[in-house]
Motif scaffolding. Structure first.
Motif, PDB file in Angstrom:
ATOM      1  N   ALA A  20      10.005   8.650  18.567  1.00 38.21           N
ATOM      2  CA  ALA A  20      10.443   7.276  18.331  1.00 38.21           C
ATOM      3  C   ALA A  20       9.344   6.466  17.637  1.00 38.21           C
ATOM      4  O   ALA A  20       9.615   5.701  16.710  1.00 38.21           O
ATOM      5  CB  ALA A  20      10.846   6.613  19.653  1.00 38.21           C
ATOM      6  N   ILE A  21       8.113   6.667  18.056  1.00 37.18           N
ATOM      7  CA  ILE A  21       6.990   5.963  17.435  1.00 37.18           C
ATOM      8  C   ILE A  21       6.837   6.394  15.978  1.00 37.18           C
ATOM      9  O   ILE A  21       6.687   5.555  15.085  1.00 37.18           O
ATOM     10  CB  ILE A  21       5.682   6.212  18.229  1.00 37.18           C
ATOM     11  CG1 ILE A  21       5.763   5.494  19.583  1.00 37.18           C
ATOM     12  CG2 ILE A  21       4.465   5.761  17.438  1.00 37.18           C
ATOM     13  CD1 ILE A  21       4.677   5.888  20.561  1.00 37.18           C
ATOM     14  N   ARG A  22       6.890   7.710  15.725  1.00 40.33           N
ATOM     15  CA  ARG A  22       6.781   8.214  14.348  1.00 40.33           C
ATOM     16  C   ARG A  22       7.853   7.628  13.448  1.00 40.33           C
ATOM     17  O   ARG A  22       7.626   7.344  12.285  1.00 40.33           O
ATOM     18  CB  ARG A  22       6.901   9.746  14.339  1.00 40.33           C
ATOM     19  CG  ARG A  22       5.595  10.483  14.327  1.00 40.33           C
ATOM     20  CD  ARG A  22       5.743  11.949  14.001  1.00 40.33           C
ATOM     21  NE  ARG A  22       6.387  12.763  15.002  1.00 40.33           N
ATOM     22  CZ  ARG A  22       5.894  13.082  16.193  1.00 40.33           C
ATOM     23  NH1 ARG A  22       4.722  12.605  16.556  1.00 40.33           N
ATOM     24  NH2 ARG A  22       6.553  13.845  17.028  1.00 40.33           N
ATOM     25  N   ARG A  23       9.045   7.477  13.995  1.00 41.40           N
ATOM     26  CA  ARG A  23      10.170   6.969  13.208  1.00 41.40           C
ATOM     27  C   ARG A  23      10.243   5.434  13.207  1.00 41.40           C
ATOM     28  O   ARG A  23      11.174   4.867  12.656  1.00 41.40           O
ATOM     29  CB  ARG A  23      11.480   7.545  13.746  1.00 41.40           C
ATOM     30  CG  ARG A  23      11.609   9.041  13.525  1.00 41.40           C
ATOM     31  CD  ARG A  23      12.882   9.579  14.170  1.00 41.40           C
ATOM     32  NE  ARG A  23      13.019  11.001  14.021  1.00 41.40           N
ATOM     33  CZ  ARG A  23      13.705  11.607  13.057  1.00 41.40           C
ATOM     34  NH1 ARG A  23      14.325  10.887  12.139  1.00 41.40           N
ATOM     35  NH2 ARG A  23      13.773  12.916  13.005  1.00 41.40           N
ATOM     36  N   LEU A  28      14.023   3.693  22.735  1.00 41.09           N
ATOM     37  CA  LEU A  28      14.094   5.114  23.054  1.00 41.09           C
ATOM     38  C   LEU A  28      15.487   5.409  23.606  1.00 41.09           C
ATOM     39  O   LEU A  28      15.941   4.746  24.538  1.00 41.09           O
ATOM     40  CB  LEU A  28      13.019   5.470  24.089  1.00 41.09           C
ATOM     41  CG  LEU A  28      12.785   6.939  24.382  1.00 41.09           C
ATOM     42  CD1 LEU A  28      12.339   7.687  23.141  1.00 41.09           C
ATOM     43  CD2 LEU A  28      11.748   7.095  25.483  1.00 41.09           C
ATOM     44  N   LYS A  29      16.160   6.380  23.004  1.00 42.86           N
ATOM     45  CA  LYS A  29      17.556   6.671  23.347  1.00 42.86           C
ATOM     46  C   LYS A  29      17.715   8.120  23.793  1.00 42.86           C
ATOM     47  O   LYS A  29      16.840   8.950  23.533  1.00 42.86           O
ATOM     48  CB  LYS A  29      18.445   6.422  22.125  1.00 42.86           C
ATOM     49  CG  LYS A  29      18.469   4.978  21.676  1.00 42.86           C
ATOM     50  CD  LYS A  29      19.415   4.794  20.515  1.00 42.86           C
ATOM     51  CE  LYS A  29      19.548   3.320  20.187  1.00 42.86           C
ATOM     52  NZ  LYS A  29      20.598   3.100  19.189  1.00 42.86           N
ATOM     53  N   ARG A  74      14.497   0.586  11.990  1.00 44.58           N
ATOM     54  CA  ARG A  74      13.051   0.764  12.019  1.00 44.58           C
ATOM     55  C   ARG A  74      12.412  -0.595  12.204  1.00 44.58           C
ATOM     56  O   ARG A  74      12.836  -1.578  11.607  1.00 44.58           O
ATOM     57  CB  ARG A  74      12.579   1.405  10.723  1.00 44.58           C
ATOM     58  CG  ARG A  74      13.119   2.814  10.549  1.00 44.58           C
ATOM     59  CD  ARG A  74      12.723   3.401   9.244  1.00 44.58           C
ATOM     60  NE  ARG A  74      11.269   3.612   9.264  1.00 44.58           N
ATOM     61  CZ  ARG A  74      10.606   4.219   8.295  1.00 44.58           C
ATOM     62  NH1 ARG A  74      11.238   4.640   7.224  1.00 44.58           N
ATOM     63  NH2 ARG A  74       9.309   4.395   8.372  1.00 44.58           N
ATOM     64  N   VAL A  75      11.380  -0.631  13.022  1.00 43.52           N
ATOM     65  CA  VAL A  75      10.661  -1.867  13.276  1.00 43.52           C
ATOM     66  C   VAL A  75       9.188  -1.622  12.982  1.00 43.52           C
ATOM     67  O   VAL A  75       8.563  -0.779  13.616  1.00 43.52           O
ATOM     68  CB  VAL A  75      10.834  -2.319  14.756  1.00 43.52           C
ATOM     69  CG1 VAL A  75      10.041  -3.579  15.024  1.00 43.52           C
ATOM     70  CG2 VAL A  75      12.302  -2.523  15.083  1.00 43.52           C
ATOM     71  N   SER A  76       8.673  -2.342  12.009  1.00 40.26           N
ATOM     72  CA  SER A  76       7.246  -2.208  11.725  1.00 40.26           C
ATOM     73  C   SER A  76       6.547  -3.474  12.178  1.00 40.26           C
ATOM     74  O   SER A  76       7.154  -4.532  12.307  1.00 40.26           O
ATOM     75  CB  SER A  76       7.013  -1.948  10.235  1.00 40.26           C
ATOM     76  OG  SER A  76       7.560  -2.992   9.472  1.00 40.26           O
ATOM     77  N   GLY A  77       5.266  -3.335  12.431  1.00 36.84           N
ATOM     78  CA  GLY A  77       4.522  -4.472  12.950  1.00 36.84           C
ATOM     79  C   GLY A  77       4.791  -4.615  14.436  1.00 36.84           C
ATOM     80  O   GLY A  77       5.179  -3.680  15.113  1.00 36.84           O
ATOM     81  N   GLY A  78       4.598  -5.802  14.953  1.00 38.89           N
ATOM     82  CA  GLY A  78       4.822  -6.013  16.377  1.00 38.89           C
ATOM     83  C   GLY A  78       3.752  -5.326  17.199  1.00 38.89           C
ATOM     84  O   GLY A  78       2.725  -4.892  16.691  1.00 38.89           O
ATOM     85  N   GLN A  81       5.493  -1.564  21.087  1.00 37.82           N
ATOM     86  CA  GLN A  81       6.095  -1.241  22.381  1.00 37.82           C
ATOM     87  C   GLN A  81       7.431  -0.529  22.183  1.00 37.82           C
ATOM     88  O   GLN A  81       8.229  -0.924  21.340  1.00 37.82           O
ATOM     89  CB  GLN A  81       6.309  -2.533  23.187  1.00 37.82           C
ATOM     90  CG  GLN A  81       6.851  -2.334  24.572  1.00 37.82           C
ATOM     91  CD  GLN A  81       5.865  -1.666  25.503  1.00 37.82           C
ATOM     92  OE1 GLN A  81       4.671  -1.898  25.413  1.00 37.82           O
ATOM     93  NE2 GLN A  81       6.371  -0.831  26.381  1.00 37.82           N
ATOM     94  N   ILE A  82       7.652   0.536  22.954  1.00 33.68           N
ATOM     95  CA  ILE A  82       8.910   1.268  22.936  1.00 33.68           C
ATOM     96  C   ILE A  82       9.661   0.912  24.212  1.00 33.68           C
ATOM     97  O   ILE A  82       9.085   0.946  25.306  1.00 33.68           O
ATOM     98  CB  ILE A  82       8.671   2.797  22.904  1.00 33.68           C
ATOM     99  CG1 ILE A  82       7.805   3.196  21.725  1.00 33.68           C
ATOM    100  CG2 ILE A  82       9.978   3.558  22.923  1.00 33.68           C
ATOM    101  CD1 ILE A  82       8.473   3.076  20.390  1.00 33.68           C
ATOM    102  N   TYR A  83      10.937   0.585  24.070  1.00 30.46           N
ATOM    103  CA  TYR A  83      11.754   0.213  25.212  1.00 30.46           C
ATOM    104  C   TYR A  83      12.830   1.265  25.445  1.00 30.46           C
ATOM    105  O   TYR A  83      13.418   1.771  24.492  1.00 30.46           O
ATOM    106  CB  TYR A  83      12.426  -1.143  24.960  1.00 30.46           C
ATOM    107  CG  TYR A  83      11.427  -2.248  24.719  1.00 30.46           C
ATOM    108  CD1 TYR A  83      10.832  -2.902  25.791  1.00 30.46           C
ATOM    109  CD2 TYR A  83      11.066  -2.619  23.429  1.00 30.46           C
ATOM    110  CE1 TYR A  83       9.890  -3.905  25.574  1.00 30.46           C
ATOM    111  CE2 TYR A  83      10.136  -3.615  23.205  1.00 30.46           C
ATOM    112  CZ  TYR A  83       9.556  -4.259  24.287  1.00 30.46           C
ATOM    113  OH  TYR A  83       8.624  -5.240  24.078  1.00 30.46           O
ATOM    114  N   GLY A  84      13.072   1.574  26.690  1.00 33.48           N
ATOM    115  CA  GLY A  84      14.158   2.497  27.026  1.00 33.48           C
ATOM    116  C   GLY A  84      15.492   1.786  26.895  1.00 33.48           C
ATOM    117  O   GLY A  84      15.666   0.678  27.416  1.00 33.48           O
TER     118      GLY A  84
END
Length: 142
Positions: A20-23, A28-29, A74-78, A81-84
Motif C-alpha cells: 500500500a505504501i509503495r502504491r 489498506l484493504k 493515490r495519495v502523495s504527501g501528507g 499514514q496508512i489506515y485500515g
C-alpha cells in the motif's frame, strides 16, 4: 483487540502494508492482504499451496488484484499514514472468529481466506476474484 497471528500471517500483513505504501494508497484493504498472501514466494507459503491443491489459478487472481490495486486512489504527501478500511477491519475480526471456531490459538492465512467467503465479505473485490478463479469456502476447508 489482541489478535494472535501466525508468523506467515503477520508477515503477509506487513507485506500488504508495504504494498500500500509503495502504491501510495492511504487505505489498506483486503485486496492488499490477499495480494500479499498470493505473492509470497517462500516454500512454506500456505495460501498459494491451498489454491494449487484446489485447482485454482493463483496467477489469475494476482493479475486481477494488480489491476484493482492500480485503480485505487493515490495519495502523495501528507504524513504517510496508512489506515485500515472498514472491510479490512471486518476481515481481521472474521478471521479471528474462524480461528476460534476451528479451536486454533493463532489466526493463519487459511482463516483469512475462510473469512473472505463469509456473508459480510463475499462481495469484496478480493473474494469475488478468488471465486471467479474457482475457489470457495468448501475448497479451502478440504
Amino acid at each position: 483487540m489482541n489478535t494472535k497471528l501466525t508468523t506467515s500471517a503477520q508477515s503477509a500483513l506487513e507485506r500488504a502494508q508495504a504494498e500500500a505504501i509503495r502504491r501510495e494508497h492511504q487505505e489498506l484493504k483486503p485486496e492488499h492482504v490477499v495480494y500479499a498472501f498470493l505473492t509470497d514466494e517462500s516454500p512454506s507459503a500456505i495460501i498459494p499451496n491451498i489454491l494449487k491443491i484446489s485447482g485454482v489459478d493463483g496467477s489469475r487472481v494476482v493479475r486481477e488484484l494488480e489491476e484493482e490495486l492500480k485503480k485505487q486512489p493515490r495519495v502523495s504527501g501528507g504524513d504517510g499514514q496508512i489506515y485500515g478500511s472498514a472491510a479490512l477491519n471486518r476481515l481481521m475480526v472474521l478471521a479471528q472468529d474462524e480461528a476460534k471456531n476451528s479451536k486454533d490459538e493463532y489466526v493463519s492465512g487459511e482463516h483469512f481466506l475462510l473469512a473472505l467467503f463469509s456473508s459480510q465479505l463475499k462481495d469484496s473485490l478480493a473474494a469475488k476474484s478468488l471465486a471467479r478463479a474457482g475457489l470457495n469456502r468448501e475448497k479451502v476447508l478440504e
